[in-house]
Design a protein around this motif. Sequence first.
Motif, PDB file in Angstrom:
ATOM      1  N   GLY A 187       0.872  -1.033   0.188  1.00  0.00           N
ATOM      2  CA  GLY A 187       0.053  -0.036  -0.007  1.00  0.00           C
ATOM      3  C   GLY A 187       0.816   0.985  -0.149  1.00  0.00           C
ATOM      4  O   GLY A 187       1.986   1.215  -0.392  1.00  0.00           O
ATOM      5  N   ASP A 188       0.231   2.316   0.663  1.00  0.00           N
ATOM      6  CA  ASP A 188       1.015   3.549   0.818  1.00  0.00           C
ATOM      7  C   ASP A 188       1.202   4.085   1.985  1.00  0.00           C
ATOM      8  O   ASP A 188       0.611   3.603   3.011  1.00  0.00           O
ATOM      9  CB  ASP A 188       0.582   4.603  -0.486  1.00  0.00           C
ATOM     10  CG  ASP A 188      -0.939   5.303   0.317  1.00  0.00           C
ATOM     11  OD1 ASP A 188      -1.314   4.996   1.334  1.00  0.00           O
ATOM     12  OD2 ASP A 188      -1.419   5.949  -0.633  1.00  0.00           O
ATOM     13  N   HIS A 235      -3.046   4.074   3.250  1.00  0.00           N
ATOM     14  CA  HIS A 235      -4.094   3.042   2.477  1.00  0.00           C
ATOM     15  C   HIS A 235      -3.206   1.971   2.108  1.00  0.00           C
ATOM     16  O   HIS A 235      -2.377   1.699   1.846  1.00  0.00           O
ATOM     17  CB  HIS A 235      -4.468   3.572   1.086  1.00  0.00           C
ATOM     18  CG  HIS A 235      -4.842   5.170   1.260  1.00  0.00           C
ATOM     19  ND1 HIS A 235      -3.881   6.075   0.858  1.00  0.00           N
ATOM     20  CD2 HIS A 235      -5.938   5.729   1.384  1.00  0.00           C
ATOM     21  CE1 HIS A 235      -4.452   7.120   0.976  1.00  0.00           C
ATOM     22  NE2 HIS A 235      -5.778   7.117   1.447  1.00  0.00           N
ATOM     23  N   ARG A 236      -3.701   0.717   3.068  1.00  0.00           N
ATOM     24  CA  ARG A 236      -3.007  -0.291   3.108  1.00  0.00           C
ATOM     25  C   ARG A 236      -3.752  -1.595   2.887  1.00  0.00           C
ATOM     26  O   ARG A 236      -4.909  -1.520   3.355  1.00  0.00           O
ATOM     27  CB  ARG A 236      -2.074  -0.681   4.618  1.00  0.00           C
ATOM     28  CG  ARG A 236      -1.658   0.455   5.148  1.00  0.00           C
ATOM     29  CD  ARG A 236      -0.253   0.879   4.392  1.00  0.00           C
ATOM     30  NE  ARG A 236       0.782  -0.289   4.419  1.00  0.00           N
ATOM     31  CZ  ARG A 236       1.797  -0.290   3.996  1.00  0.00           C
ATOM     32  NH1 ARG A 236       2.298   0.914   3.178  1.00  0.00           N
ATOM     33  NH2 ARG A 236       2.757  -1.082   4.059  1.00  0.00           N
ATOM     34  N   PHE A 251      -4.511  -5.623  -4.813  1.00  0.00           N
ATOM     35  CA  PHE A 251      -5.041  -4.305  -3.954  1.00  0.00           C
ATOM     36  C   PHE A 251      -5.047  -2.967  -4.896  1.00  0.00           C
ATOM     37  O   PHE A 251      -4.119  -2.919  -5.832  1.00  0.00           O
ATOM     38  CB  PHE A 251      -4.056  -4.010  -2.723  1.00  0.00           C
ATOM     39  CG  PHE A 251      -4.351  -2.953  -1.868  1.00  0.00           C
ATOM     40  CD1 PHE A 251      -5.673  -2.946  -1.244  1.00  0.00           C
ATOM     41  CD2 PHE A 251      -3.567  -2.100  -1.610  1.00  0.00           C
ATOM     42  CE1 PHE A 251      -6.083  -2.047  -0.310  1.00  0.00           C
ATOM     43  CE2 PHE A 251      -3.801  -0.955  -0.775  1.00  0.00           C
ATOM     44  CZ  PHE A 251      -5.109  -0.749  -0.149  1.00  0.00           C
ATOM     45  N   ILE A 256      -5.474   1.300  -4.883  1.00  0.00           N
ATOM     46  CA  ILE A 256      -5.675   2.835  -4.272  1.00  0.00           C
ATOM     47  C   ILE A 256      -6.409   3.677  -5.084  1.00  0.00           C
ATOM     48  O   ILE A 256      -5.892   3.989  -6.161  1.00  0.00           O
ATOM     49  CB  ILE A 256      -4.547   3.103  -3.492  1.00  0.00           C
ATOM     50  CG1 ILE A 256      -3.765   2.261  -2.458  1.00  0.00           C
ATOM     51  CG2 ILE A 256      -4.712   4.448  -2.929  1.00  0.00           C
ATOM     52  CD1 ILE A 256      -2.292   2.534  -1.783  1.00  0.00           C
ATOM     53  N   ASN A 289      -6.363  10.316  -2.244  1.00  0.00           N
ATOM     54  CA  ASN A 289      -5.441   9.852  -1.279  1.00  0.00           C
ATOM     55  C   ASN A 289      -4.839  11.357  -0.564  1.00  0.00           C
ATOM     56  O   ASN A 289      -4.217  10.878   0.571  1.00  0.00           O
ATOM     57  CB  ASN A 289      -4.385   8.908  -1.688  1.00  0.00           C
ATOM     58  CG  ASN A 289      -3.407   9.648  -2.733  1.00  0.00           C
ATOM     59  OD1 ASN A 289      -3.648  10.885  -3.084  1.00  0.00           O
ATOM     60  ND2 ASN A 289      -2.727   9.105  -3.697  1.00  0.00           N
TER      61      ASN A 289
END
Length: 431
Positions: free
Chosen positions: A182-183, A193-194, A232, A234, A239
């Motif tokens: 994520g980030d 965001h994971r 995943f 995002i 974000n």
Amino acid sequence: MRHMLKVSVGSCPIAVIAAIGAYDIGWSQPASASPPSGYTLAYADEFNSTTLNASDWYYRIAEPYSGGFVRSQNVSLDGSNLRLRFGYEDVNGDGVSDYTGGGVMSRNNFGYGYYEVRARLFGGTTGLHSSFWSMGIRRDISGAGGDPRIDQDIDAGLQPENNQLYEIDGFEHNSPDSMDMGDYVQAAGTGNHRLGARNGAQMGVNYSDWNVYGFEYTPTYANFYVNGALKFTIDNTINGYVFTPQTFWLTAIRTANPSNLGALPGYSDFDYFRYYSKPFIGANLLGNGSFDATPNNAFALWNPPAWIENYDKPASYLVTDDFYNGSRSLIQTSTSAYQVTTKQNLKFIPNGTYRLTARVKSSGGQTQALMRVLNYGGTERTVTLPTTNSWTLVTIDNIAVTSKSATIAFTSTAGANQWIKVDDVKFTQTS
């Protein structure tokens, strides 16, 4: 032995599973994948050497860090793979063993595109962490700043003084059998965001086998893949962080005391790193073009994140009392005669036609007050900034990039108290 030979990207395409959380990939899936549609290879290091390419990589060095030492001695190449070594040894000669790890960070910065590695991750004991990720650097970066070439490149105007705004984690693997991705946002006031930790069975792989890991970073989304399967996504439209091209990292460090010291030394191996690019028509490829990005580390107005300052550096800084949008703009001025350039070097961008725009003000009277584009494959192009107290749009259009690179710069050669202000800088591909 299965997965021991190098496999070229695209040699065994695997259909992308377009659903988050698709964990039904079989254990026998080949360790190869194809980049998403539309991408072409822009940069690769296949690690087919016995020495690290020092022109392209820094060592991650931190002594101590995370309860151990991160050392260049723990990085090696065996002619086919980059090897990051987890160890337990006496580093200081004091008769006491220390945990050790290693890593590399690219000297190049990469922006939007698809990033991919093929990796075999150590899982012989708990407490050890291998990662494939992207994050900008800064002069005083914690846990990684020990390579003296970082400061040398900043001083030489090859890297920004401060570029640490966020990170994208293609994977973070905690031995023996856990992975998340994520980030992680470095800039203040925004979230992360994971995809939560998954064991190999949930992810559909054995982490100790060779597997292909990739992430696709675009202006609107980031997708994370394992062996070509989407794991995943995002939404980058919400974000909250400010884009900038970033350094790429491969690292292996201690995070807790291993449960089995007898498993050390151990290695996480990387077969290659590949970066693919494609046109993102209309997207701004400049980092922090609004000058509004605020990192989490100590921030000062003299230090615009993502931008490089050359020559009379104190003559270029940020102001908060006059801006076109956001909360800050760049000013170049001094109480004595000065020359200063504020710039960004973009690499590995697609060839094509581009447009450079900015909103500017200027006192007038300077010997030079220029917006510039150079190193794009043609003769340098400039526009002189108009004398105006109102925010005015300036444009350099039809820039034919043929070198897969460009330098965007604002340069003043001026007398005391003359000034320019700059905001909302955009470098976009038009075709």
